[in-house]
Scaffold this active site. Structure first.
Site, PDB file in Angstrom:
ATOM      1  CG  HIS A  72      55.006  37.482  39.380  1.00 49.91           C
ATOM      2  ND1 HIS A  72      55.655  37.440  38.173  1.00 49.91           N
ATOM      3  CD2 HIS A  72      54.147  38.532  39.302  1.00 49.91           C
ATOM      4  CE1 HIS A  72      55.211  38.417  37.401  1.00 49.91           C
ATOM      5  NE2 HIS A  72      54.285  39.087  38.061  1.00 49.91           N
ATOM      6  CE1 TYR A 201      46.839  42.365  46.092  1.00 48.41           C
ATOM      7  CE2 TYR A 201      49.083  41.804  45.466  1.00 48.41           C
ATOM      8  CZ  TYR A 201      47.740  41.500  45.494  1.00 48.41           C
ATOM      9  OH  TYR A 201      47.289  40.335  44.920  1.00 48.41           O
ATOM     10  N   PRO A 295      38.693  39.575  44.751  1.00 47.71           N
ATOM     11  CG  PRO A 295      38.822  41.082  42.979  1.00 47.71           C
ATOM     12  CD  PRO A 295      37.903  40.611  44.059  1.00 47.71           C
ATOM     13  CE  LYS A 299      44.961  32.180  47.921  1.00 54.30           C
ATOM     14  NZ  LYS A 299      45.892  32.195  46.817  1.00 54.30           N
ATOM     15  CE1 TYR A 387      48.628  37.780  46.487  1.00 52.95           C
ATOM     16  CE2 TYR A 387      49.902  36.327  45.078  1.00 52.95           C
ATOM     17  CZ  TYR A 387      49.153  37.467  45.239  1.00 52.95           C
ATOM     18  OH  TYR A 387      48.894  38.278  44.163  1.00 52.95           O
TER      19      TYR A 387
END
Length: 393
Positions: A72, A201, A295, A299, A387
């Site tokens: 991704h 998100y 979550p 991580k 990220y």
């Protein structure tokens, strides 16, 4: 029974450590309290940082990951009826993440361990770790109905927050930092192809939502729900309708998720936790035994992998040179990364979720922060760098 490194816990951290040690010629024994079927089926994380992918490849566990993992290059954030994409490679110098479920990582590492590595004992219930401050700590466990003892040069606790390894660090020497969040996630697996090839998100007045995936035909989806929610209160129809409502955006009019049978539902509490130090004597803590993150920042698995990569290097140095200098700095080295990840996970969680008691002022602050990420390359780069994962050093 004696081994150089006794590893408590047969999850991804313990199994990866065993594999890394095997490649360095260091023997180990892995003790896992659950049976193999349970371990290979428990649903956990699914986002791998580039450093974690590289470590699995270098350990010899990358073949299926490379075939089936889904790279991704970004995520989409939806808020205030708009959608904004964070492009990872352009913001991080080429880094990305890979979607490959923890269940699959565990299957790959178990297969390697059983084929090539040292003993991996399932249904091995560890009862105590003794002599942490001696030259030969011992792990006492029950396996096949018999009480047994494993003496070790070093013990590594990869057995999670409720495991026994944490108790090897005297309570008087442990410091615990913790935050519990006033909401949970309702996580579902659905036999439905994701309609978008990256994670979404969503910040919404109705609460947070996340669209992820496990494969091209299986979606992993999450809804923010109150703590103590009963999954029985959420029918499949209600889940799909709520997901569509929270993901709604003027940027993609009429956008809907692909629906399909929901095969599992679970409520996941949200909390942050760090135990310091991560070492006492010859006992080391790794992964959830030392730290837990919500979550939202993806991580947890990656922090566990980073811990054991650092520890494997330190043990390899000890074995080849006799020097324990990297073992002595293990806790401090790992905690620098842990606290950075804790902060990022806290930022993602508190920025994207709606606290049931938050005011309109606090909601406007969240929107302002998300606007900053959407309009500032510097803010977007900070999010993307965290990220995709900071360098292991």
């Amino acid at each position: 029974m004696h081994t150089t490194v006794g590893i408590i816990g047969g999850g991804p951290a313990g199994l990866l450590l065993a594999r890394l040690l095997h490649n360095e010629g260091i023997d180990s024994v892995v003790l896992e309290r659950r049976d193999r079927t349970y371990v290979e089926q428990r649903q956990r994380a699914g986002i791998l940082e580039q450093a974690t992918v590289d470590a699995l490849r270098n350990a010899g566990a990358g073949a299926r990951l490379d075939r089936e993992g889904m790279p991704h290059d970004g995520i989409e954030i939806r808020f205030a009826n708009r959608a904004h994409r964070i492009d990872f490679p352009s913001l991080t110098g080429g880094r990305n993440v890979t979607v490959y479920a923890q269940t699959e990582v565990v299957k790959d590492l178990i297969a390697l361990q059983l084929a090539e590595g040292g003993p991996l004992l399932f249904d091995a219930q560890v009862t105590s770790v003794e002599g942490a401050d001696t030259a030969t700590p011992a792990v006492r466990f029950i396996h096949e109905g018999r009480q047994q003892t494993l003496s070790c040069d070093y013990v590594v606790g990869c057995d999670g927050f409720h495991g026994v390894a944490r108790n090897a660090v005297p309570a008087s020497l442990r410091t615990t930092y913790e935050r519990t969040y006033p909401y949970s996630w309702l996580g579902v697996l659905a036999e439905a192809p994701p309609v978008y090839n990256e994670l979404i998100y969503a910040h919404s007045e109705r609460g947070f939502a996340l669209a992820s995936m496990r494969s091209p035909s299986v979606s992993r989806l999450y809804l923010q729900v109150p703590n103590g929610t009963d999954t029985a209160a959420w029918s499949d129809q209600r889940i799909w309708d709520e997901l569509d409502a929270r993901f709604a955006t003027d940027s993609h009019p009429g956008w809907k998720l692909e629906r399909g049978p929901i095969t599992s539902k679970a409520v996941l509490p949200m909390r942050s936790h760090v135990t310091e130090p991560m070492r006492y004597g010859r006992v080391f803590l790794a992964g959830d035994a030392a730290h837990i993150v919500p979550p939202t920042g993806a991580k947890g698995l990656n922090l566990a992998a980073a811990d054991v990569i650092v520890l494997a290097r330190a043990l390899a140095r000890w074995r080849t040179t006799g020097s324990g200098d990297l073992l002595d700095t293990y806790s401090d080295t790992c905690l620098q990364r842990v606290w950075r990840a804790e902060h990022f996970s806290y930022f993602m969680t508190t920025t994207l979720h709606t606290d049931p008691n938050q005011s309109a002022f606090e909601t406007r602050l969240q929107i302002a922060q998300l606007e900053r990420v959407a309009t500032s390359p510097h803010a977007a780069a900070e999010l993307a760098e965290n990220y995709t994962g900071l360098p292991l050093g």
